[in-house]
Design a protein around this motif. Structure first.
Motif, PDB file in Angstrom:
ATOM      1  N   PRO A 118      72.623 -39.441  18.240  1.00  0.00           N
ATOM      2  CA  PRO A 118      73.345 -38.795  17.134  1.00  0.00           C
ATOM      3  C   PRO A 118      74.869 -38.764  17.225  1.00  0.00           C
ATOM      4  N   LEU A 119      75.450 -38.904  18.424  1.00  0.00           N
ATOM      5  CA  LEU A 119      76.905 -38.847  18.563  1.00  0.00           C
ATOM      6  C   LEU A 119      77.416 -40.104  19.266  1.00  0.00           C
ATOM      7  N   LEU A 120      78.518 -40.644  18.748  1.00  0.00           N
ATOM      8  CA  LEU A 120      79.123 -41.830  19.335  1.00  0.00           C
ATOM      9  C   LEU A 120      80.539 -41.515  19.796  1.00  0.00           C
ATOM     10  N   LEU A 121      80.917 -42.114  20.909  1.00  0.00           N
ATOM     11  CA  LEU A 121      82.263 -42.005  21.463  1.00  0.00           C
ATOM     12  C   LEU A 121      82.758 -43.423  21.696  1.00  0.00           C
ATOM     13  N   GLU A 127      93.214 -44.346  22.716  1.00  0.00           N
ATOM     14  CA  GLU A 127      92.706 -43.905  21.416  1.00  0.00           C
ATOM     15  C   GLU A 127      91.235 -43.526  21.598  1.00  0.00           C
ATOM     16  N   HIS A 128      90.846 -42.420  20.968  1.00  0.00           N
ATOM     17  CA  HIS A 128      89.469 -41.943  21.083  1.00  0.00           C
ATOM     18  C   HIS A 128      88.920 -41.662  19.684  1.00  0.00           C
ATOM     19  N   TYR A 129      87.681 -42.089  19.469  1.00  0.00           N
ATOM     20  CA  TYR A 129      87.020 -41.849  18.192  1.00  0.00           C
ATOM     21  C   TYR A 129      85.640 -41.267  18.457  1.00  0.00           C
ATOM     22  N   PHE A 130      85.281 -40.289  17.637  1.00  0.00           N
ATOM     23  CA  PHE A 130      83.990 -39.619  17.759  1.00  0.00           C
ATOM     24  C   PHE A 130      83.305 -39.670  16.401  1.00  0.00           C
ATOM     25  N   CYS A 131      82.016 -39.965  16.413  1.00  0.00           N
ATOM     26  CA  CYS A 131      81.269 -40.084  15.163  1.00  0.00           C
ATOM     27  C   CYS A 131      79.939 -39.364  15.279  1.00  0.00           C
ATOM     28  N   LYS A 132      79.552 -38.782  14.167  1.00  0.00           N
ATOM     29  CA  LYS A 132      78.220 -38.204  14.027  1.00  0.00           C
ATOM     30  C   LYS A 132      77.431 -39.174  13.160  1.00  0.00           C
ATOM     31  N   VAL A 133      76.242 -39.552  13.628  1.00  0.00           N
ATOM     32  CA  VAL A 133      75.448 -40.568  12.940  1.00  0.00           C
ATOM     33  C   VAL A 133      74.445 -39.914  11.998  1.00  0.00           C
ATOM     34  N   PHE A 135      71.162 -40.987  10.324  1.00  0.00           N
ATOM     35  CA  PHE A 135      70.163 -42.052  10.390  1.00  0.00           C
ATOM     36  C   PHE A 135      69.442 -42.262   9.060  1.00  0.00           C
ATOM     37  N   GLU A 136      69.501 -41.273   8.173  1.00  0.00           N
ATOM     38  CA  GLU A 136      68.828 -41.415   6.875  1.00  0.00           C
ATOM     39  C   GLU A 136      69.489 -42.467   6.000  1.00  0.00           C
ATOM     40  N   ASP A 137      70.823 -42.508   5.999  1.00  0.00           N
ATOM     41  CA  ASP A 137      71.502 -43.505   5.169  1.00  0.00           C
ATOM     42  C   ASP A 137      72.306 -44.524   5.990  1.00  0.00           C
ATOM     43  N   ASN A 138      72.061 -44.551   7.311  1.00  0.00           N
ATOM     44  CA  ASN A 138      72.723 -45.504   8.211  1.00  0.00           C
ATOM     45  C   ASN A 138      74.242 -45.442   8.114  1.00  0.00           C
ATOM     46  N   SER A 139      74.778 -44.243   8.119  1.00  0.00           N
ATOM     47  CA  SER A 139      76.231 -44.083   8.053  1.00  0.00           C
ATOM     48  C   SER A 139      76.686 -43.231   9.233  1.00  0.00           C
ATOM     49  N   TYR A 140      77.991 -43.180   9.423  1.00  0.00           N
ATOM     50  CA  TYR A 140      78.528 -42.258  10.410  1.00  0.00           C
ATOM     51  C   TYR A 140      79.776 -41.599   9.856  1.00  0.00           C
ATOM     52  N   GLN A 141      79.992 -40.398  10.330  1.00  0.00           N
ATOM     53  CA  GLN A 141      81.120 -39.587   9.887  1.00  0.00           C
ATOM     54  C   GLN A 141      81.998 -39.309  11.096  1.00  0.00           C
ATOM     55  N   PHE A 142      83.288 -39.563  10.975  1.00  0.00           N
ATOM     56  CA  PHE A 142      84.202 -39.253  12.072  1.00  0.00           C
ATOM     57  C   PHE A 142      84.315 -37.741  12.222  1.00  0.00           C
ATOM     58  N   ILE A 143      84.344 -37.292  13.458  1.00  0.00           N
ATOM     59  CA  ILE A 143      84.517 -35.875  13.757  1.00  0.00           C
ATOM     60  C   ILE A 143      85.724 -35.721  14.684  1.00  0.00           C
ATOM     61  N   GLU A 144      86.268 -34.511  14.735  1.00  0.00           N
ATOM     62  CA  GLU A 144      87.492 -34.256  15.499  1.00  0.00           C
ATOM     63  C   GLU A 144      87.309 -34.381  17.014  1.00  0.00           C
TER      64      GLU A 144
END
Length: 153
Positions: A118-121, A127-133, A135-144
């Motif tokens: 569920p979480l990607l780093l 530079e650091h990026y964090f995403c919440k996945v 899975f229902e619509d195969n998208s990810y949202q960037f989080i702080e």
């Protein structure tokens, strides 16, 4: 030979040693010395940061978990589990001089198509990026930021 560079993470004490003309870094998870590469420099800083500041137990971190993707053997850089043994964070590290771009996100997304974490780093240490996945619509949202470790019941 790679010369360590300052990263955009809190300072930490990493064990470095030199044998002949090579520099080694001690991997606290695998408990052995590894040849110091730019990617390993970033990975070990993140392992320390996640343990010291985010409170993830080292026992729940696994480096380079193998997977097969399109008949090719691939290795994920770091997987973190919760106390129930479920994968919660998938991390992809690049050398500091490597730009994080859409190709990097395609790489971690393809790995995650197998893992379903569920979480990607994604980080190059600068530079650091964090995403919440989702899975229902195969998208990810960037989080702080990544959440701190919590014991799940």
């Amino acid at each position: 030979m790679f010369s360590p560079v300052p990263l955009n993470l809190p300072p930490t004490s990493l064990k470095l040693s030199r044998v002949n003309d090579k520099i080694y870094i001690f991997d606290v998870l695998r408990k052995k010395n590894l040849v110091l590469t730019p990617e390993e420099w970033v990975r070990q800083h993140w392992v320390h940061f996640l343990h010291q500041y985010k409170k993830y137990p080292k026992s729940l971190m696994k480096i380079e978990g193998g997977l097969i993707l399109n008949d090719l053997h691939k290795r994920s850089d770091l997987i973190i589990y919760n106390n129930r043994g479920e994968k919660v964070i998938l991390a992809e590290f690049k050398a500091p001089e490597v730009k994080i771009n859409s190709k990097t996100f395609e790489q971690i997304s393809s790995y995650n198509s197998k893992h379903k974490i569920p979480l990607l780093l994604v980080s190059n240490g600068l530079e650091h990026y964090f995403c919440k996945v989702n899975f229902e619509d195969n998208s990810y949202q960037f989080i702080e930021d990544l959440p701190n470790y919590i014991i799940e019941t």
